[in-house]
Design a protein around this motif. Structure first.
Motif, PDB file in Angstrom:
ATOM      1  N   ALA A   1     -14.580  46.781   3.318  1.00 17.88           N
ATOM      2  CA  ALA A   1     -13.625  47.692   2.386  1.00 17.88           C
ATOM      3  C   ALA A   1     -13.915  47.396   0.880  1.00 17.88           C
ATOM      4  CB  ALA A   1     -12.173  47.576   2.776  1.00 17.88           C
ATOM      5  N   LYS A   2     -14.274  46.140   0.547  1.00 18.94           N
ATOM      6  CA  LYS A   2     -14.294  45.717  -0.768  1.00 18.94           C
ATOM      7  C   LYS A   2     -15.837  45.959  -1.298  1.00 18.94           C
ATOM      8  CE  LYS A   2     -11.040  41.837  -0.790  1.00 18.94           C
ATOM      9  NZ  LYS A   2     -10.656  40.576  -0.594  1.00 18.94           N
ATOM     10  N   ALA A   3     -16.804  45.922  -0.429  1.00 18.23           N
ATOM     11  CA  ALA A   3     -18.046  46.326  -0.754  1.00 18.23           C
ATOM     12  C   ALA A   3     -18.215  47.668  -1.142  1.00 18.23           C
ATOM     13  CB  ALA A   3     -19.058  45.960   0.301  1.00 18.23           C
ATOM     14  N   TRP A   4     -17.713  48.646  -0.308  1.00 17.01           N
ATOM     15  CA  TRP A   4     -17.683  49.904  -0.531  1.00 17.01           C
ATOM     16  C   TRP A   4     -16.781  50.283  -1.962  1.00 17.01           C
ATOM     17  CZ3 TRP A   4     -16.476  50.802   4.933  1.00 17.01           C
ATOM     18  CH2 TRP A   4     -17.594  50.673   5.971  1.00 17.01           C
ATOM     19  N   GLN A   5     -15.653  49.542  -2.245  1.00 13.67           N
ATOM     20  CA  GLN A   5     -14.967  49.733  -3.492  1.00 13.67           C
ATOM     21  C   GLN A   5     -15.868  49.342  -4.927  1.00 13.67           C
ATOM     22  OE1 GLN A   5     -11.355  47.743  -3.366  1.00 13.67           O
ATOM     23  NE2 GLN A   5     -10.504  48.327  -5.190  1.00 13.67           N
ATOM     24  N   ASN A   6     -16.390  48.374  -4.477  1.00 14.55           N
ATOM     25  CA  ASN A   6     -17.492  47.453  -5.423  1.00 14.55           C
ATOM     26  C   ASN A   6     -18.605  48.080  -5.566  1.00 14.55           C
ATOM     27  OD1 ASN A   6     -15.096  45.765  -6.154  1.00 14.55           O
ATOM     28  ND2 ASN A   6     -15.976  44.212  -4.674  1.00 14.55           N
ATOM     29  N   ALA A   7     -19.177  49.106  -4.875  1.00 19.00           N
ATOM     30  CA  ALA A   7     -20.531  49.570  -4.854  1.00 19.00           C
ATOM     31  C   ALA A   7     -21.059  50.039  -6.108  1.00 19.00           C
ATOM     32  CB  ALA A   7     -20.761  50.588  -3.801  1.00 19.00           C
ATOM     33  N   GLU A   8     -20.221  50.332  -7.055  1.00 17.24           N
ATOM     34  CA  GLU A   8     -20.569  50.987  -8.423  1.00 17.24           C
ATOM     35  C   GLU A   8     -20.241  50.111  -9.431  1.00 17.24           C
ATOM     36  OE1 GLU A   8     -22.344  53.673  -8.712  1.00 17.24           O
ATOM     37  OE2 GLU A   8     -22.152  54.108  -6.527  1.00 17.24           O
ATOM     38  N   ASN A   9     -19.852  48.733  -9.117  1.00 23.52           N
ATOM     39  CA  ASN A   9     -19.454  47.839 -10.168  1.00 23.52           C
ATOM     40  C   ASN A   9     -20.215  46.481  -9.768  1.00 23.52           C
ATOM     41  OD1 ASN A   9     -18.166  45.598 -11.519  1.00 23.52           O
ATOM     42  ND2 ASN A   9     -16.268  46.719 -11.388  1.00 23.52           N
ATOM     43  N   ASP A  10     -21.404  46.244 -10.713  1.00 23.88           N
ATOM     44  CA  ASP A  10     -22.206  45.442 -10.075  1.00 23.88           C
ATOM     45  C   ASP A  10     -21.753  43.804 -10.273  1.00 23.88           C
ATOM     46  OD1 ASP A  10     -24.012  47.221  -9.846  1.00 23.88           O
ATOM     47  OD2 ASP A  10     -25.461  46.808 -11.343  1.00 23.88           O
ATOM     48  N   ALA A  11     -21.055  43.650 -11.150  1.00 24.16           N
ATOM     49  CA  ALA A  11     -20.419  42.229 -11.567  1.00 24.16           C
ATOM     50  C   ALA A  11     -19.588  41.978 -10.538  1.00 24.16           C
ATOM     51  CB  ALA A  11     -19.561  42.347 -13.017  1.00 24.16           C
ATOM     52  N   ALA A  12     -18.421  43.117 -10.079  1.00 26.31           N
ATOM     53  CA  ALA A  12     -17.560  42.641  -8.993  1.00 26.31           C
ATOM     54  C   ALA A  12     -18.330  42.525  -7.721  1.00 26.31           C
ATOM     55  CB  ALA A  12     -16.668  43.861  -9.081  1.00 26.31           C
ATOM     56  N   LEU A  13     -19.339  43.364  -7.470  1.00 30.58           N
ATOM     57  CA  LEU A  13     -20.014  43.028  -6.222  1.00 30.58           C
ATOM     58  C   LEU A  13     -20.754  41.787  -6.054  1.00 30.58           C
ATOM     59  CD1 LEU A  13     -21.194  44.581  -3.685  1.00 30.58           C
ATOM     60  CD2 LEU A  13     -23.094  45.265  -4.906  1.00 30.58           C
ATOM     61  N   ASP A  14     -21.424  41.340  -7.042  1.00 31.41           N
ATOM     62  CA  ASP A  14     -21.909  39.984  -7.134  1.00 31.41           C
ATOM     63  C   ASP A  14     -20.883  38.966  -7.121  1.00 31.41           C
ATOM     64  OD1 ASP A  14     -24.432  41.160  -7.449  1.00 31.41           O
ATOM     65  OD2 ASP A  14     -24.816  40.166  -9.659  1.00 31.41           O
ATOM     66  N   VAL A  15     -19.985  38.866  -7.353  1.00 32.35           N
ATOM     67  CA  VAL A  15     -18.655  37.932  -7.364  1.00 32.35           C
ATOM     68  C   VAL A  15     -18.481  38.073  -5.616  1.00 32.35           C
ATOM     69  CG1 VAL A  15     -16.221  37.382  -7.655  1.00 32.35           C
ATOM     70  CG2 VAL A  15     -17.939  37.972  -9.526  1.00 32.35           C
ATOM     71  N   GLN A  16     -18.248  39.354  -5.072  1.00 38.73           N
ATOM     72  CA  GLN A  16     -17.953  39.300  -3.973  1.00 38.73           C
ATOM     73  C   GLN A  16     -19.109  38.784  -2.693  1.00 38.73           C
ATOM     74  OE1 GLN A  16     -17.378  43.230  -2.363  1.00 38.73           O
ATOM     75  NE2 GLN A  16     -17.131  42.861  -0.305  1.00 38.73           N
ATOM     76  N   LEU A  17     -20.401  39.091  -3.218  1.00 40.63           N
ATOM     77  CA  LEU A  17     -21.402  38.563  -2.533  1.00 40.63           C
ATOM     78  C   LEU A  17     -21.544  37.104  -2.335  1.00 40.63           C
ATOM     79  CD1 LEU A  17     -24.008  41.286  -3.327  1.00 40.63           C
ATOM     80  CD2 LEU A  17     -22.764  41.212  -1.305  1.00 40.63           C
ATOM     81  N   ARG A  18     -21.427  36.476  -3.714  1.00 38.79           N
ATOM     82  CA  ARG A  18     -21.500  35.187  -3.673  1.00 38.79           C
ATOM     83  C   ARG A  18     -20.242  34.468  -2.993  1.00 38.79           C
ATOM     84  NH1 ARG A  18     -24.666  32.058  -6.696  1.00 38.79           N
ATOM     85  NH2 ARG A  18     -25.367  33.824  -7.813  1.00 38.79           N
ATOM     86  N   GLY A  19     -19.109  35.067  -3.095  1.00 38.18           N
ATOM     87  CA  GLY A  19     -17.880  34.320  -2.338  1.00 38.18           C
ATOM     88  C   GLY A  19     -18.199  34.312  -0.926  1.00 38.18           C
ATOM     89  N   TRP A  20     -18.590  35.303  -0.222  1.00 33.30           N
ATOM     90  CA  TRP A  20     -19.078  35.503   1.179  1.00 33.30           C
ATOM     91  C   TRP A  20     -20.271  34.599   1.411  1.00 33.30           C
ATOM     92  CZ3 TRP A  20     -20.533  39.009   5.561  1.00 33.30           C
ATOM     93  CH2 TRP A  20     -19.712  38.848   6.528  1.00 33.30           C
ATOM     94  N   MET A  21     -21.102  34.476   0.808  1.00 34.23           N
ATOM     95  CA  MET A  21     -22.342  33.560   0.975  1.00 34.23           C
ATOM     96  C   MET A  21     -21.960  32.316   1.124  1.00 34.23           C
ATOM     97  SD  MET A  21     -26.128  33.245  -0.937  1.00 34.23           S
ATOM     98  CE  MET A  21     -25.287  32.246  -2.310  1.00 34.23           C
TER      99      MET A  21
END
Length: 501
Positions: free
Chosen positions: A211-231
């Protein structure tokens, strides 16, 4: 009209100038040996006028072809072999649906029935029932697709549906036997190296992440934070780490004994673009971690029919995931299925950016297929960048013709060659579409009539653009030198023999 002609001429000159190689940068080709010159003459006679395809088949079957870099393990094994694997696994085939039955209780119950009532056939029973066997081959591959009149699905659906039929035996305990078959076929065909897309990297699902990935798909900074957190969370997950270690150990075990002095195989892990974002990203993390360790896993890829809804919806999101992980693991090589789309597969605007994003967002080291090139908004700049950065495209002529109807002068290999983009010739899924790498060279030579020098360079480039390490490339290049020397001596003798007749 004159203005249009002048504009067209100016555009042609500007595009040509963008791709021009300065005279000082051109390296003169070394003088051909007598045997190489004789081989070139013999080959030129085979493609002159109407190509002599039978003789070209003989020529390319004997010619050393270096490597096959766009190669799917499960799609390379022939359906007949998968029928043989049924017996090894104790499975059977339902003769009504041609699907594999793996449930032991269901198999035992069927075998308890009278022979006339049984519907689940063993390997021997499939071979004994010609009607079932013939139909099975037509469901599990492209056999007879173009030479019979029965009702059948569109070719792309036919192609991708085959994996669902043979999947249970492609993925269940037969990997080493399949690798041995592919190796033996390659050796007979004078192929020294295969870089196969071998297994789907392990993944986990997380609905909140989706849900968050689809929400952040257009927001690169937010997406990178999300990806780093789950990694980070996956790095600390003992079960995830143990599963990945077991997965890599299994590949090492299955690959044992495949390499020898004649043949080398390396392995890409792949991600399935049909899954949800959490599954795709966690699979990417697994694949990048495994490739970063070194060894026989040399790269990462993404697979799955590109034109389906989920891959189209999430395409840019997937490219951003690759971008993120390429920054974390810059040493990991990525080959990317990109632009495997034809006019009519999707909306016109959706043909305009897939290769571009694979290169400029995901940082692909090689492009697989790339057949929508002419529709890409940025096509001239893409070709210039691929040439300048030495990024090749993997050309799969049989696959592109069967799945997408792209062939002949409509195939963008004409563009890639015209503008100096490096390329390699490869097979894709030779078991499903029932061909060989030799046949891909026959198609290439007969349709586009490249010189022998270009053909020979293409064979060497399949080693140069592999994801092998420097020493591995050097070793295979030396082998290729020796193999071409023998081949050209044989062809020179054949030319002399032909001239005497």
């Amino acid at each position: 009209m004159m203005q249009k002609n002048l504009l067209a001429a100016a555009l042609s000159i500007s595009v040509a100038a963008a791709f021009a190689v300065p005279a000082a940068a051109r390296t003169p080709a070394p003088a051909a040996s007598p045997n190489e010159a004789a081989t070139a003459r013999h080959y030129a006679a085979l493609i002159a006028g109407t190509p002599k395809t039978a003789e070209l088949t003989l020529f390319f079957s004997q010619m050393p072809k270096g490597g096959d870099l766009h190669h799917h393990y499960s799609g390379a094994v022939y359906a007949e072999t998968y029928v043989d694997f049924l017996e090894k696994r104790g499975f059977c085939v339902d003769k009504r649906s041609y699907t594999i039955v793996t449930d032991k209780a269901a198999i035992d119950a069927d075998r308890a029935k009278p022979a006339a009532a049984r519907t689940c056939l063993t390997t021997a029973e499939v071979y004994a029932d010609d009607q079932t066997y013939r139909e099975l081959l037509q469901r599990w591959s492209s056999k007879d697709f173009h030479n019979h009149g029965a009702d059948q699905p569109p070719p792309d659906r036919q192609f991708f549906s085959t994996f669902g039929y043979f999947g249970p035996v492609a993925d269940s305990g037969n990997f080493h036997d399949g690798l041995v078959e592919l190796k033996e076929r390659a050796v007979r065909e004078n192929v020294a190296y295969i870089e196969t897309m071998y297994k789907l990297a392990p993944f986990v699902a997380n609905a909140d992440f989706d849900a968050k990935a689809w929400q952040n798909a257009e927001n690169d900074a937010a997406l990178d934070v999300q990806l780093r957190g789950w990694m980070t969370a996956l790095d600390q997950d003992a079960k995830f780490t143990a599963n990945l270690a077991d997965f890599v150990a299994a590949i090492d075990k299955e690959a044992a004994g495949i390499d020898d002095e004649r043949f080398t195989m390396r392995y890409q892990l792949y991600v399935l673009r049909l899954l949800n974002p959490s599954q795709v990203f966690s699979s990417m993390v697994s694949a990048f971690k495994a490739a970063h360790r070194g060894g026989k896993i040399v790269g990462v890829n993404i697979v799955g029919q590109e034109s389906r809804m989920v891959p189209m919806r999430d395409y840019t999101l997937h490219m951003k995931m690759f971008r993120f992980l390429k920054k974390v693991y810059p040493d990991v090589k990525v080959a990317m299925h990109a632009g495997e789309l034809a006019l009519g597969d999707v909306r016109p605007e959706d043909l305009q950016y897939h290769i571009d994003q694979a290169l400029n967002i995901a940082g692909a080291n090689r492009i697989g297929h790339g057949i929508d090139l002419a529709h890409e908004t940025n096509a001239p700049a893409l070709m210039k960048a691929m040439r300048a950065k030495d990024i090749p495209v993997e050309i799969n002529l049989t696959s592109n013709a069967f799945i997408s109807g792209i062939e002949g002068e409509n195939h963008p290999v004409t563009l890639y060659r015209k503008y100096g983009v490096p390329y390699v010739i490869s097979t894709d899924d030779a078991g499903v579409t029932r061909h060989t790498l030799s046949n891909e060279y026959v198609l290439f030579a007969s349709r586009y009539k490249p010189s022998y020098a270009e053909i020979k360079k293409t064979a060497y480039d399949s080693i140069r653009y592999s994801f092998l390490d420097k020493d591995g490339k050097a070793r295979l290049a030396r082998q290729l030198d020796a193999r071409f020397a023998k081949f050209e001596a044989d062809m020179a003798a054949l030319e002399r023999s032909s001239a005497k007749r």
